[in-house]
Design a protein around this motif. Sequence first.
Motif, PDB file in Angstrom:
ATOM      1  N   VAL A  41      28.148  54.060   3.996  1.00 50.02           N
ATOM      2  CA  VAL A  41      28.690  53.048   4.771  1.00 50.02           C
ATOM      3  C   VAL A  41      27.757  52.017   5.073  1.00 50.02           C
ATOM      4  CG1 VAL A  41      29.789  52.792   7.148  1.00 50.02           C
ATOM      5  CG2 VAL A  41      29.976  54.888   6.009  1.00 50.02           C
ATOM      6  N   PRO A  42      28.302  50.734   4.511  1.00 56.52           N
ATOM      7  CA  PRO A  42      27.489  49.665   4.625  1.00 56.52           C
ATOM      8  C   PRO A  42      27.010  49.368   6.061  1.00 56.52           C
ATOM      9  CG  PRO A  42      29.534  49.077   3.353  1.00 56.52           C
ATOM     10  CD  PRO A  42      29.670  50.466   4.044  1.00 56.52           C
ATOM     11  N   LYS A  43      25.694  49.111   6.456  1.00 57.42           N
ATOM     12  CA  LYS A  43      25.112  48.976   7.780  1.00 57.42           C
ATOM     13  C   LYS A  43      23.983  47.954   7.553  1.00 57.42           C
ATOM     14  CE  LYS A  43      22.806  53.492   7.532  1.00 57.42           C
ATOM     15  NZ  LYS A  43      22.482  54.767   8.074  1.00 57.42           N
ATOM     16  N   SER A  44      23.817  47.630   8.762  1.00 59.87           N
ATOM     17  CA  SER A  44      22.346  46.520   8.719  1.00 59.87           C
ATOM     18  C   SER A  44      21.829  46.929  10.218  1.00 59.87           C
ATOM     19  CB  SER A  44      23.031  45.134   8.586  1.00 59.87           C
ATOM     20  OG  SER A  44      23.747  45.016   7.381  1.00 59.87           O
ATOM     21  N   LEU A  90      17.665  49.680  15.789  1.00 62.66           N
ATOM     22  CA  LEU A  90      19.321  50.159  15.826  1.00 62.66           C
ATOM     23  C   LEU A  90      19.898  49.610  14.487  1.00 62.66           C
ATOM     24  CD1 LEU A  90      20.345  49.404  19.406  1.00 62.66           C
ATOM     25  CD2 LEU A  90      19.926  51.815  18.191  1.00 62.66           C
ATOM     26  N   GLU A  91      20.761  50.413  14.065  1.00 58.54           N
ATOM     27  CA  GLU A  91      21.515  50.005  12.971  1.00 58.54           C
ATOM     28  C   GLU A  91      23.045  49.740  13.331  1.00 58.54           C
ATOM     29  OE1 GLU A  91      20.774  52.770   9.516  1.00 58.54           O
ATOM     30  OE2 GLU A  91      19.451  51.208   9.123  1.00 58.54           O
ATOM     31  N   LEU A  92      23.981  49.168  12.753  1.00 56.90           N
ATOM     32  CA  LEU A  92      25.199  48.848  12.961  1.00 56.90           C
ATOM     33  C   LEU A  92      25.993  48.704  11.683  1.00 56.90           C
ATOM     34  CD1 LEU A  92      27.562  48.057  15.231  1.00 56.90           C
ATOM     35  CD2 LEU A  92      26.916  45.500  14.962  1.00 56.90           C
ATOM     36  N   THR A  93      27.142  49.421  11.686  1.00 65.49           N
ATOM     37  CA  THR A  93      27.755  49.573  10.403  1.00 65.49           C
ATOM     38  C   THR A  93      28.444  48.345  10.310  1.00 65.49           C
ATOM     39  OG1 THR A  93      29.736  50.807  11.537  1.00 65.49           O
ATOM     40  CG2 THR A  93      27.773  52.279  10.256  1.00 65.49           C
ATOM     41  N   ASP A  94      28.947  47.981   8.929  1.00 70.84           N
ATOM     42  CA  ASP A  94      29.685  46.926   9.050  1.00 70.84           C
ATOM     43  C   ASP A  94      31.168  47.136   9.507  1.00 70.84           C
ATOM     44  OD1 ASP A  94      27.710  45.878   7.536  1.00 70.84           O
ATOM     45  OD2 ASP A  94      28.663  45.551   5.445  1.00 70.84           O
ATOM     46  N   ARG A  95      31.857  48.484   9.397  1.00 69.88           N
ATOM     47  CA  ARG A  95      33.053  48.589   9.902  1.00 69.88           C
ATOM     48  C   ARG A  95      33.072  48.429  11.548  1.00 69.88           C
ATOM     49  NH1 ARG A  95      33.365  54.836   7.809  1.00 69.88           N
ATOM     50  NH2 ARG A  95      31.975  55.777   9.207  1.00 69.88           N
ATOM     51  N   ALA A  96      32.005  48.818  12.276  1.00 69.12           N
ATOM     52  CA  ALA A  96      31.885  48.843  13.499  1.00 69.12           C
ATOM     53  C   ALA A  96      31.836  47.405  13.875  1.00 69.12           C
ATOM     54  CB  ALA A  96      30.672  49.685  14.251  1.00 69.12           C
ATOM     55  N   ALA A  97      31.007  46.336  13.173  1.00 69.56           N
ATOM     56  CA  ALA A  97      30.908  45.147  13.385  1.00 69.56           C
ATOM     57  C   ALA A  97      32.179  44.386  13.244  1.00 69.56           C
ATOM     58  CB  ALA A  97      29.757  44.359  12.586  1.00 69.56           C
ATOM     59  N   GLU A  98      33.072  44.672  12.404  1.00 69.59           N
ATOM     60  CA  GLU A  98      34.217  44.113  12.143  1.00 69.59           C
ATOM     61  C   GLU A  98      35.275  44.383  13.390  1.00 69.59           C
ATOM     62  OE1 GLU A  98      35.232  42.000   9.959  1.00 69.59           O
ATOM     63  OE2 GLU A  98      33.644  42.053   8.133  1.00 69.59           O
ATOM     64  N   GLN A  99      35.127  45.659  13.965  1.00 75.04           N
ATOM     65  CA  GLN A  99      35.919  45.751  15.185  1.00 75.04           C
ATOM     66  C   GLN A  99      35.430  45.069  16.187  1.00 75.04           C
ATOM     67  OE1 GLN A  99      38.676  47.681  15.555  1.00 75.04           O
ATOM     68  NE2 GLN A  99      38.727  48.311  13.303  1.00 75.04           N
ATOM     69  N   ILE A 110      29.566  37.953  12.983  1.00 79.56           N
ATOM     70  CA  ILE A 110      29.461  37.500  14.281  1.00 79.56           C
ATOM     71  C   ILE A 110      30.861  36.846  14.656  1.00 79.56           C
ATOM     72  CG2 ILE A 110      28.303  35.742  15.500  1.00 79.56           C
ATOM     73  CD1 ILE A 110      25.904  36.097  13.651  1.00 79.56           C
ATOM     74  N   PRO A 111      31.265  37.146  15.832  1.00 75.81           N
ATOM     75  CA  PRO A 111      30.554  37.980  16.907  1.00 75.81           C
ATOM     76  C   PRO A 111      30.723  39.196  16.778  1.00 75.81           C
ATOM     77  CG  PRO A 111      32.452  36.921  17.861  1.00 75.81           C
ATOM     78  CD  PRO A 111      32.353  36.401  16.484  1.00 75.81           C
ATOM     79  N   SER A 112      29.680  40.116  17.367  1.00 67.73           N
ATOM     80  CA  SER A 112      29.683  41.456  16.991  1.00 67.73           C
ATOM     81  C   SER A 112      28.653  42.173  18.114  1.00 67.73           C
ATOM     82  CB  SER A 112      29.240  42.114  15.603  1.00 67.73           C
ATOM     83  OG  SER A 112      28.041  41.441  15.216  1.00 67.73           O
ATOM     84  N   ASN A 113      29.230  41.881  19.427  1.00 67.81           N
ATOM     85  CA  ASN A 113      28.268  42.169  20.592  1.00 67.81           C
ATOM     86  C   ASN A 113      28.233  43.569  20.886  1.00 67.81           C
ATOM     87  OD1 ASN A 113      27.898  39.076  21.145  1.00 67.81           O
ATOM     88  ND2 ASN A 113      29.927  39.101  21.482  1.00 67.81           N
ATOM     89  N   ILE A 114      26.774  43.973  20.948  1.00 64.35           N
ATOM     90  CA  ILE A 114      26.511  45.272  21.767  1.00 64.35           C
ATOM     91  C   ILE A 114      25.587  45.250  22.829  1.00 64.35           C
ATOM     92  CG2 ILE A 114      25.518  47.448  21.533  1.00 64.35           C
ATOM     93  CD1 ILE A 114      26.632  47.443  18.509  1.00 64.35           C
ATOM     94  N   ILE A 139      42.298  62.782  14.759  1.00 62.89           N
ATOM     95  CA  ILE A 139      42.503  62.449  16.452  1.00 62.89           C
ATOM     96  C   ILE A 139      42.506  61.165  17.027  1.00 62.89           C
ATOM     97  CG2 ILE A 139      41.477  64.828  16.687  1.00 62.89           C
ATOM     98  CD1 ILE A 139      38.991  63.661  17.571  1.00 62.89           C
ATOM     99  N   GLY A 140      41.882  60.075  16.159  1.00 65.09           N
ATOM    100  CA  GLY A 140      42.059  58.924  16.520  1.00 65.09           C
ATOM    101  C   GLY A 140      40.611  58.098  16.166  1.00 65.09           C
ATOM    102  N   SER A 141      40.621  56.852  16.322  1.00 64.71           N
ATOM    103  CA  SER A 141      39.615  55.903  16.022  1.00 64.71           C
ATOM    104  C   SER A 141      38.460  55.913  17.184  1.00 64.71           C
ATOM    105  CB  SER A 141      39.905  54.765  15.425  1.00 64.71           C
ATOM    106  OG  SER A 141      40.823  54.986  14.408  1.00 64.71           O
ATOM    107  N   SER A 142      37.168  55.659  16.932  1.00 66.00           N
ATOM    108  CA  SER A 142      36.346  55.529  17.975  1.00 66.00           C
ATOM    109  C   SER A 142      34.967  54.872  17.576  1.00 66.00           C
ATOM    110  CB  SER A 142      36.001  56.883  18.541  1.00 66.00           C
ATOM    111  OG  SER A 142      35.484  57.813  17.647  1.00 66.00           O
ATOM    112  N   PHE A 143      34.432  54.349  18.580  1.00 61.83           N
ATOM    113  CA  PHE A 143      33.221  53.809  18.458  1.00 61.83           C
ATOM    114  C   PHE A 143      32.185  55.027  18.884  1.00 61.83           C
ATOM    115  CE2 PHE A 143      32.907  49.404  17.651  1.00 61.83           C
ATOM    116  CZ  PHE A 143      34.446  48.922  18.502  1.00 61.83           C
TER     117      PHE A 143
END
Length: 210
Positions: free
Chosen positions: A66-69, A99-108, A158-162, A184-188
């Motif tokens: 999974v692409p992540k940065s 810390l790493e953040l996947t691209d799909r999480a950043a897009e959400q 960006i923006p992809s704030n945590i 069962i659903g989508s989740s962070f």
Amino acid sequence: MSTPRFALLVLTRAPTCMRHATDIYMRSGIVSTPIARLRAGSALHRTRSFVSSSIARAASPAPTQVPKSTVSISSAPTPDDLQAQELDIDIIPEENVKLELTDRAAEQLKSIATREHRSSAGLRIAVESGGCHGYQYTMELASERNAEDYHFTHPAIIPSNIYIDAVSLGLINGSTIDFATELIGSSFRVAANPQAKGGCGCGISWEMKD
């Protein structure tokens, strides 16, 4: 003035496995939000479905292929900030934050901020004592950074704030923040926490390594 926190799932003081409590929350659609700040039809309201099922899998492995940065640090608390909050904790040097953040999480996260028309909107992650293994993750939507928070973003999306407070960061440093879709659903979720040695089958509570 403290920043309002949009707590969409509150699961605390659970002496045993919290799977049943979670099911009740998800079936009933119960949320706890500042109604005056959460207008009907807003992006925060529309994203309730995946945030209310944002159960961080304590034992989740790192996402594979999974692409992540590695995240960028936009801001960090100062010693004065922590003192004002009466927090007796050392600030982690930026070079030691991993810390790493996947691209799909950043897009959400970008979608949330865009639909809400608020570039500072994002996800606040914290660690609390509780659950059947001693610690548990909590996640909530946040409108902006608090003084004690580290502010992280994806370097390209960006923006992809945590937002993670200084105490919690010490307990999840080295983890990967992901967003996944399952039956069962989508989740962070927080995955591959190097400081956790195991967790409950419910996927919320976890145990600290010795």
